[in-house]
Design a protein around this motif. Structure first.
Motif, PDB file in Angstrom:
ATOM      1  N   ASN B 169       0.848  -1.186   0.000  1.00 29.48           N
ATOM      2  CA  ASN B 169       0.000   0.000   0.000  1.00 29.48           C
ATOM      3  C   ASN B 169       0.885   1.237   0.000  1.00 29.48           C
ATOM      4  O   ASN B 169       1.560   1.534   0.985  1.00 29.48           O
ATOM      5  CB  ASN B 169      -0.874  -0.018   1.270  1.00 29.48           C
ATOM      6  CG  ASN B 169      -1.867   1.119   1.282  1.00 29.48           C
ATOM      7  OD1 ASN B 169      -1.639   2.166   0.670  1.00 29.48           O
ATOM      8  ND2 ASN B 169      -2.971   0.913   1.983  1.00 29.48           N
ATOM      9  N   PRO B 170       0.960   1.972  -1.148  1.00 33.84           N
ATOM     10  CA  PRO B 170       1.911   3.094  -1.256  1.00 33.84           C
ATOM     11  C   PRO B 170       1.729   4.165  -0.189  1.00 33.84           C
ATOM     12  O   PRO B 170       2.714   4.677   0.353  1.00 33.84           O
ATOM     13  CB  PRO B 170       1.646   3.664  -2.652  1.00 33.84           C
ATOM     14  CG  PRO B 170       0.862   2.637  -3.377  1.00 33.84           C
ATOM     15  CD  PRO B 170       0.159   1.799  -2.360  1.00 33.84           C
ATOM     16  N   SER B 171       0.479   4.505   0.148  1.00 34.90           N
ATOM     17  CA  SER B 171       0.290   5.596   1.121  1.00 34.90           C
ATOM     18  C   SER B 171       0.718   5.149   2.524  1.00 34.90           C
ATOM     19  O   SER B 171       1.342   5.931   3.268  1.00 34.90           O
ATOM     20  CB  SER B 171      -1.167   6.079   1.130  1.00 34.90           C
ATOM     21  OG  SER B 171      -2.000   4.996   1.412  1.00 34.90           O
ATOM     22  N   ALA B 172       0.439   3.874   2.858  1.00 32.27           N
ATOM     23  CA  ALA B 172       0.870   3.355   4.166  1.00 32.27           C
ATOM     24  C   ALA B 172       2.394   3.285   4.232  1.00 32.27           C
ATOM     25  O   ALA B 172       3.003   3.623   5.264  1.00 32.27           O
ATOM     26  CB  ALA B 172       0.291   1.957   4.400  1.00 32.27           C
ATOM     27  N   GLN B 174       4.427   5.198   2.542  1.00 26.35           N
ATOM     28  CA  GLN B 174       4.952   6.561   2.636  1.00 26.35           C
ATOM     29  C   GLN B 174       4.881   7.080   4.094  1.00 26.35           C
ATOM     30  O   GLN B 174       5.835   7.669   4.614  1.00 26.35           O
ATOM     31  CB  GLN B 174       4.143   7.470   1.713  1.00 26.35           C
ATOM     32  CG  GLN B 174       4.813   8.812   1.489  1.00 26.35           C
ATOM     33  CD  GLN B 174       3.954   9.768   0.678  1.00 26.35           C
ATOM     34  OE1 GLN B 174       2.819   9.429   0.278  1.00 26.35           O
ATOM     35  NE2 GLN B 174       4.460  10.932   0.428  1.00 26.35           N
ATOM     36  N   ALA B 175       3.712   6.801   4.725  1.00 22.94           N
ATOM     37  CA  ALA B 175       3.538   7.220   6.130  1.00 22.94           C
ATOM     38  C   ALA B 175       4.563   6.522   7.021  1.00 22.94           C
ATOM     39  O   ALA B 175       5.149   7.130   7.944  1.00 22.94           O
ATOM     40  CB  ALA B 175       2.134   6.876   6.598  1.00 22.94           C
ATOM     41  N   GLN B 177       7.533   5.454   6.038  1.00 21.42           N
ATOM     42  CA  GLN B 177       8.863   6.033   5.795  1.00 21.42           C
ATOM     43  C   GLN B 177       9.056   7.312   6.604  1.00 21.42           C
ATOM     44  O   GLN B 177      10.134   7.565   7.162  1.00 21.42           O
ATOM     45  CB  GLN B 177       9.049   6.356   4.288  1.00 21.42           C
ATOM     46  CG  GLN B 177       9.330   5.168   3.402  1.00 21.42           C
ATOM     47  CD  GLN B 177      10.676   4.480   3.723  1.00 21.42           C
ATOM     48  OE1 GLN B 177      11.460   4.991   4.485  1.00 21.42           O
ATOM     49  NE2 GLN B 177      10.877   3.289   3.168  1.00 21.42           N
ATOM     50  N   GLN B 178       7.972   8.114   6.669  1.00 23.83           N
ATOM     51  CA  GLN B 178       8.044   9.367   7.447  1.00 23.83           C
ATOM     52  C   GLN B 178       8.310   9.069   8.931  1.00 23.83           C
ATOM     53  O   GLN B 178       9.150   9.706   9.572  1.00 23.83           O
ATOM     54  CB  GLN B 178       6.727  10.136   7.321  1.00 23.83           C
ATOM     55  CG  GLN B 178       6.706  11.018   6.082  1.00 23.83           C
ATOM     56  CD  GLN B 178       5.362  11.719   5.902  1.00 23.83           C
ATOM     57  OE1 GLN B 178       4.435  11.542   6.696  1.00 23.83           O
ATOM     58  NE2 GLN B 178       5.247  12.474   4.837  1.00 23.83           N
TER      59      GLN B 178
END
Lengths: 94, 194
Positions: B169-172, B174-175, B177-178
């Motif tokens: 899941n790209p958005s998960a 990305q979150a 990684q942050q």
């Protein structure tokens, strides 16, 4: 004939005796430098007393004969003395 | 034949000079501290030693002081050599010129009577201990740095492993990684505070 035993006359040259006393004091110092003031005080612990001028003459003569080495300590500016190898050899029987 | 009285004994038969070294040293110290003839004799009596005349006491002081001075000169070289050997045995590189200077200083101090061999040996061991302590502290700092680095690597590794487990899941991602960067950043700040 009975053999005669020759006894050696005691050495009486005061300057030579003083030089021998200097060598005797410096002998146990090995390769370390002893400052002139301590040498002077040590000499005058016993009799006959030695003046600074006589000590300086004796030191100069011993240095000229290469029995002593000297330096001026860079920090204390005191003149210090020690026996050279030939000085050690000369002082051996003392 | 009667024993000579203390008054007629010559300097060569001075009974004080025939005493054991330790007792001679004690009498010398008492005299140097200013004890008079009477006080010395009281102390000699306390130690069950024979009394001495004033002349014997004076002659003892002169002779023993000379003997002591000559012994000191002889000992100075021996003690200076001993100090150099002690320092040389210690771990670490000390240049020969430094050792020679240390030996000469030890010799001069002992020979001039400004310090005893024991004092110099104590200073030398204090110097060596301080040096050892400094080395230990630096080793501890290095160890702490290594520990921080290891902790950071472990955190990063754990988080990477966790990331691999995340569903695609790209958005998960990305979150995540942050969050990871935030956590690593915090770890770095913690190191600064420590």
């Amino acid at each position: 004939m009975k053999p005669t035993t020759e006894t050696e006359a005691p050495y009486t040259d005061p300057e030579a005796l003083l030089q021998a006393r200097v060598l005797k004091i410096l002998k146990p110092c090995l390769s370390y430098w002893l400052d002139e003031q301590t040498l002077y005080l040590t000499l005058n612990l016993s009799r006959p007393p030695v003046t600074r001028a006589r000590l300086e003459t004796a030191l100069r003569e011993l240095r000229d004969k290469a029995y002593l080495d000297f330096r001026v300590d860079p920090l204390s500016r005191l003149t210090e003395w020690r026996l050279t190898p030939s000085g050690h050899a000369l002082a051996q029987p003392l | 034949m009667n024993e000579p009285t203390p008054a007629v004994r010559s300097a060569s038969t001075n009974p004080l000079l025939a005493l054991p070294q330790g007792q001679k040293e004690n009498i010398f110290i008492w005299l140097r501290e200013g004890s008079d003839h009477e006080a010395i004799n009281i102390r000699l009596r306390e130690k069950n030693l024979p009394p001495a005349t004033e002349r014997e006491i004076n002659s003892f002081f002169t002779q023993y002081a000379q003997e002591r001075w000559h012994n000191r000169l002889g000992r100075a070289a021996v003690e200076a050599d001993a100090i150099i050997s002690q320092v040389r045995q210690d771990r670490g590189q000390i240049p020969e010129a430094t050792l020679a200077a240390l030996g000469q200083e030890a010799f001069s101090q002992i020979a001039s009577g400004k310090a005893t061999a024991e004092d110099l040996a104590r200073y030398t061991s204090m110097f060596l201990r301080a040096r050892e302590h400094d080395r230990s502290e630096r080793a501890l700092d290095l160890q702490t740095q290594k520990f921080h680095l290891a902790r950071r690597n472990a955190t990063e590794k754990a988080l990477d492993a966790f990331a691999r487990e995340l569903p695609q899941n790209p958005s998960a991602l990305q979150a995540f990684q942050q969050l990871k960067n935030q956590l690593l950043d915090q770890t770095d700040h913690l190191e600064e505070y420590e």
